[in-house]
Design a protein around this motif. Structure first.
Motif, PDB file in Angstrom:
ATOM      1  N   GLN A   1       0.588  -1.320   0.227  1.00  0.00           N
ATOM      2  CA  GLN A   1       0.303  -0.222   0.030  1.00  0.00           C
ATOM      3  C   GLN A   1       0.710   0.940   0.055  1.00  0.00           C
ATOM      4  O   GLN A   1       0.417   2.290  -0.562  1.00  0.00           O
ATOM      5  CB  GLN A   1      -0.874  -0.163   0.542  1.00  0.00           C
ATOM      6  CG  GLN A   1      -1.791  -1.452   1.152  1.00  0.00           C
ATOM      7  CD  GLN A   1      -3.044  -1.046   2.275  1.00  0.00           C
ATOM      8  OE1 GLN A   1      -2.608  -0.300   3.574  1.00  0.00           O
ATOM      9  NE2 GLN A   1      -3.912  -2.399   2.392  1.00  0.00           N
ATOM     10  N   MET A   2       2.014   0.812   0.532  1.00  0.00           N
ATOM     11  CA  MET A   2       2.620   2.188   0.737  1.00  0.00           C
ATOM     12  C   MET A   2       3.538   2.763  -0.243  1.00  0.00           C
ATOM     13  O   MET A   2       3.789   4.032  -0.808  1.00  0.00           O
ATOM     14  CB  MET A   2       3.512   2.082   2.084  1.00  0.00           C
ATOM     15  CG  MET A   2       3.137   2.232   3.602  1.00  0.00           C
ATOM     16  SD  MET A   2       4.121   1.703   4.383  1.00  0.00           S
ATOM     17  CE  MET A   2       5.443   2.866   4.495  1.00  0.00           C
ATOM     18  N   ASP A   3       3.875   1.491  -0.882  1.00  0.00           N
ATOM     19  CA  ASP A   3       4.645   1.549  -2.474  1.00  0.00           C
ATOM     20  C   ASP A   3       3.680   1.793  -3.359  1.00  0.00           C
ATOM     21  O   ASP A   3       3.502   2.982  -4.459  1.00  0.00           O
ATOM     22  CB  ASP A   3       4.960   0.226  -3.131  1.00  0.00           C
ATOM     23  CG  ASP A   3       6.341  -0.172  -2.271  1.00  0.00           C
ATOM     24  OD1 ASP A   3       7.265   0.646  -1.678  1.00  0.00           O
ATOM     25  OD2 ASP A   3       6.698  -1.280  -2.044  1.00  0.00           O
ATOM     26  N   TYR A   4       2.604   1.712  -3.485  1.00  0.00           N
ATOM     27  CA  TYR A   4       0.945   2.206  -4.191  1.00  0.00           C
ATOM     28  C   TYR A   4       1.115   3.984  -4.115  1.00  0.00           C
ATOM     29  O   TYR A   4       0.961   4.462  -4.972  1.00  0.00           O
ATOM     30  CB  TYR A   4       0.169   1.658  -4.369  1.00  0.00           C
ATOM     31  CG  TYR A   4      -0.943   2.581  -5.093  1.00  0.00           C
ATOM     32  CD1 TYR A   4      -1.307   2.144  -6.702  1.00  0.00           C
ATOM     33  CD2 TYR A   4      -2.445   2.813  -4.191  1.00  0.00           C
ATOM     34  CE1 TYR A   4      -2.134   2.461  -7.354  1.00  0.00           C
ATOM     35  CE2 TYR A   4      -3.202   3.916  -5.560  1.00  0.00           C
ATOM     36  CZ  TYR A   4      -3.193   3.591  -6.401  1.00  0.00           C
ATOM     37  OH  TYR A   4      -3.869   4.543  -7.045  1.00  0.00           O
ATOM     38  N   LEU A   5       0.611   4.362  -2.838  1.00  0.00           N
ATOM     39  CA  LEU A   5       0.452   5.803  -2.754  1.00  0.00           C
ATOM     40  C   LEU A   5       1.732   6.307  -2.932  1.00  0.00           C
ATOM     41  O   LEU A   5       2.032   7.934  -3.312  1.00  0.00           O
ATOM     42  CB  LEU A   5       0.678   5.699  -0.906  1.00  0.00           C
ATOM     43  CG  LEU A   5      -0.756   5.599  -0.351  1.00  0.00           C
ATOM     44  CD1 LEU A   5      -0.916   5.340   0.808  1.00  0.00           C
ATOM     45  CD2 LEU A   5      -2.096   6.285  -1.017  1.00  0.00           C
ATOM     46  N   PHE A   6       3.052   5.793  -2.815  1.00  0.00           N
ATOM     47  CA  PHE A   6       4.232   6.803  -3.282  1.00  0.00           C
ATOM     48  C   PHE A   6       4.701   6.924  -4.805  1.00  0.00           C
ATOM     49  O   PHE A   6       4.428   8.006  -5.158  1.00  0.00           O
ATOM     50  CB  PHE A   6       5.587   5.950  -2.106  1.00  0.00           C
ATOM     51  CG  PHE A   6       6.915   6.598  -3.554  1.00  0.00           C
ATOM     52  CD1 PHE A   6       6.981   8.274  -2.324  1.00  0.00           C
ATOM     53  CD2 PHE A   6       8.010   5.961  -3.732  1.00  0.00           C
ATOM     54  CE1 PHE A   6       8.599   9.217  -2.402  1.00  0.00           C
ATOM     55  CE2 PHE A   6       8.851   6.873  -4.160  1.00  0.00           C
ATOM     56  CZ  PHE A   6       9.149   7.829  -3.782  1.00  0.00           C
ATOM     57  N   LYS A   7       3.413   5.835  -5.073  1.00  0.00           N
ATOM     58  CA  LYS A   7       3.854   6.200  -6.785  1.00  0.00           C
ATOM     59  C   LYS A   7       2.601   7.079  -6.792  1.00  0.00           C
ATOM     60  O   LYS A   7       3.081   8.221  -7.731  1.00  0.00           O
ATOM     61  CB  LYS A   7       3.826   4.305  -7.461  1.00  0.00           C
ATOM     62  CG  LYS A   7       3.313   4.699  -8.919  1.00  0.00           C
ATOM     63  CD  LYS A   7       2.718   3.310  -9.283  1.00  0.00           C
ATOM     64  CE  LYS A   7       2.354   4.015 -11.121  1.00  0.00           C
ATOM     65  NZ  LYS A   7       1.314   2.829 -11.651  1.00  0.00           N
ATOM     66  N   LYS A   8       1.882   7.248  -6.562  1.00  0.00           N
ATOM     67  CA  LYS A   8       0.601   8.094  -6.264  1.00  0.00           C
ATOM     68  C   LYS A   8       1.431   9.719  -6.478  1.00  0.00           C
ATOM     69  O   LYS A   8       1.222  10.660  -7.181  1.00  0.00           O
ATOM     70  CB  LYS A   8      -0.434   8.293  -5.836  1.00  0.00           C
ATOM     71  CG  LYS A   8      -1.499   6.390  -6.385  1.00  0.00           C
ATOM     72  CD  LYS A   8      -1.374   6.771  -7.793  1.00  0.00           C
ATOM     73  CE  LYS A   8      -2.990   7.648  -8.253  1.00  0.00           C
ATOM     74  NZ  LYS A   8      -2.986   7.356  -9.817  1.00  0.00           N
ATOM     75  N   ILE A   9       2.169   9.710  -5.586  1.00  0.00           N
ATOM     76  CA  ILE A   9       2.287  11.171  -4.792  1.00  0.00           C
ATOM     77  C   ILE A   9       3.209  11.603  -5.814  1.00  0.00           C
ATOM     78  O   ILE A   9       3.482  12.712  -6.168  1.00  0.00           O
ATOM     79  CB  ILE A   9       3.238  10.918  -4.172  1.00  0.00           C
ATOM     80  CG1 ILE A   9       2.342  10.734  -2.346  1.00  0.00           C
ATOM     81  CG2 ILE A   9       4.317  11.956  -3.278  1.00  0.00           C
ATOM     82  CD1 ILE A   9       3.163  10.384  -1.330  1.00  0.00           C
ATOM     83  N   THR A  10       4.091  10.644  -6.646  1.00  0.00           N
ATOM     84  CA  THR A  10       5.385  11.181  -7.756  1.00  0.00           C
ATOM     85  C   THR A  10       4.531  11.208  -8.809  1.00  0.00           C
ATOM     86  O   THR A  10       5.278  12.189  -9.150  1.00  0.00           O
ATOM     87  CB  THR A  10       6.309   9.772  -7.730  1.00  0.00           C
ATOM     88  OG1 THR A  10       7.074   9.683  -6.519  1.00  0.00           O
ATOM     89  CG2 THR A  10       7.036  10.029  -8.582  1.00  0.00           C
ATOM     90  N   GLU A  11       3.496  10.610  -9.100  1.00  0.00           N
ATOM     91  CA  GLU A  11       2.778  11.220 -10.401  1.00  0.00           C
ATOM     92  C   GLU A  11       1.910  12.712  -9.967  1.00  0.00           C
ATOM     93  O   GLU A  11       2.337  13.239 -11.073  1.00  0.00           O
ATOM     94  CB  GLU A  11       1.649  10.996 -10.764  1.00  0.00           C
ATOM     95  CG  GLU A  11       1.779   8.480 -11.291  1.00  0.00           C
ATOM     96  CD  GLU A  11       1.124   7.321 -11.223  1.00  0.00           C
ATOM     97  OE1 GLU A  11      -0.021   8.295 -11.025  1.00  0.00           O
ATOM     98  OE2 GLU A  11       1.278   7.230 -11.456  1.00  0.00           O
ATOM     99  N   HIS A  12       1.354  13.157  -8.917  1.00  0.00           N
ATOM    100  CA  HIS A  12       0.798  14.268  -8.754  1.00  0.00           C
ATOM    101  C   HIS A  12       2.323  15.002  -8.398  1.00  0.00           C
ATOM    102  O   HIS A  12       2.471  16.277  -8.883  1.00  0.00           O
ATOM    103  CB  HIS A  12       0.335  13.912  -7.275  1.00  0.00           C
ATOM    104  CG  HIS A  12      -1.095  13.124  -7.798  1.00  0.00           C
ATOM    105  ND1 HIS A  12      -1.011  12.806  -6.516  1.00  0.00           N
ATOM    106  CD2 HIS A  12      -2.430  13.008  -8.319  1.00  0.00           C
ATOM    107  CE1 HIS A  12      -2.601  11.613  -6.502  1.00  0.00           C
ATOM    108  NE2 HIS A  12      -2.717  12.361  -7.961  1.00  0.00           N
TER     109      HIS A  12
END
Length: 81
Positions: free
Chosen positions: A57-68
């Motif tokens: 879950q943390m890896d997914y959220l980190f990916k989304k933060i990077t995209e944003h």
């Protein structure tokens, strides 16, 4: 060996030697320790699974933060032009 129990003469089973008593106690303690270790192992396996889920879950959220962050960077650059 014969002994009196409730005023009756009965055959008394042979008493256990000190070594036999010790070995019974050791086996009992060993079974108890196996039970405790099995319980601890199951708790650790459960914790490991939960940690793996949280990491995903943390890896997914980190990916989304990077995209944003990248999208915000592009918007800022576009507005500055």
């Amino acid at each position: 060996m014969l002994t009196f129990v409730n005023e009756r003469l009965v055959k008394k089973p042979p008493s256990r030697s000190q070594g036999q008593i010790l070995s019974v106690e050791m086996r009992s303690h060993f079974r108890h320790m196996e039970t405790v270790l099995n319980h601890h192992q199951s708790v650790l396996e459960t914790a490991s699974r939960e940690i793996s889920k949280e990491k995903a879950q943390m890896d997914y959220l980190f990916k989304k933060i990077t995209e944003h962050d990248l999208a915000i960077y592009h918007i800022k650059n576009h507005l500055q032009l």
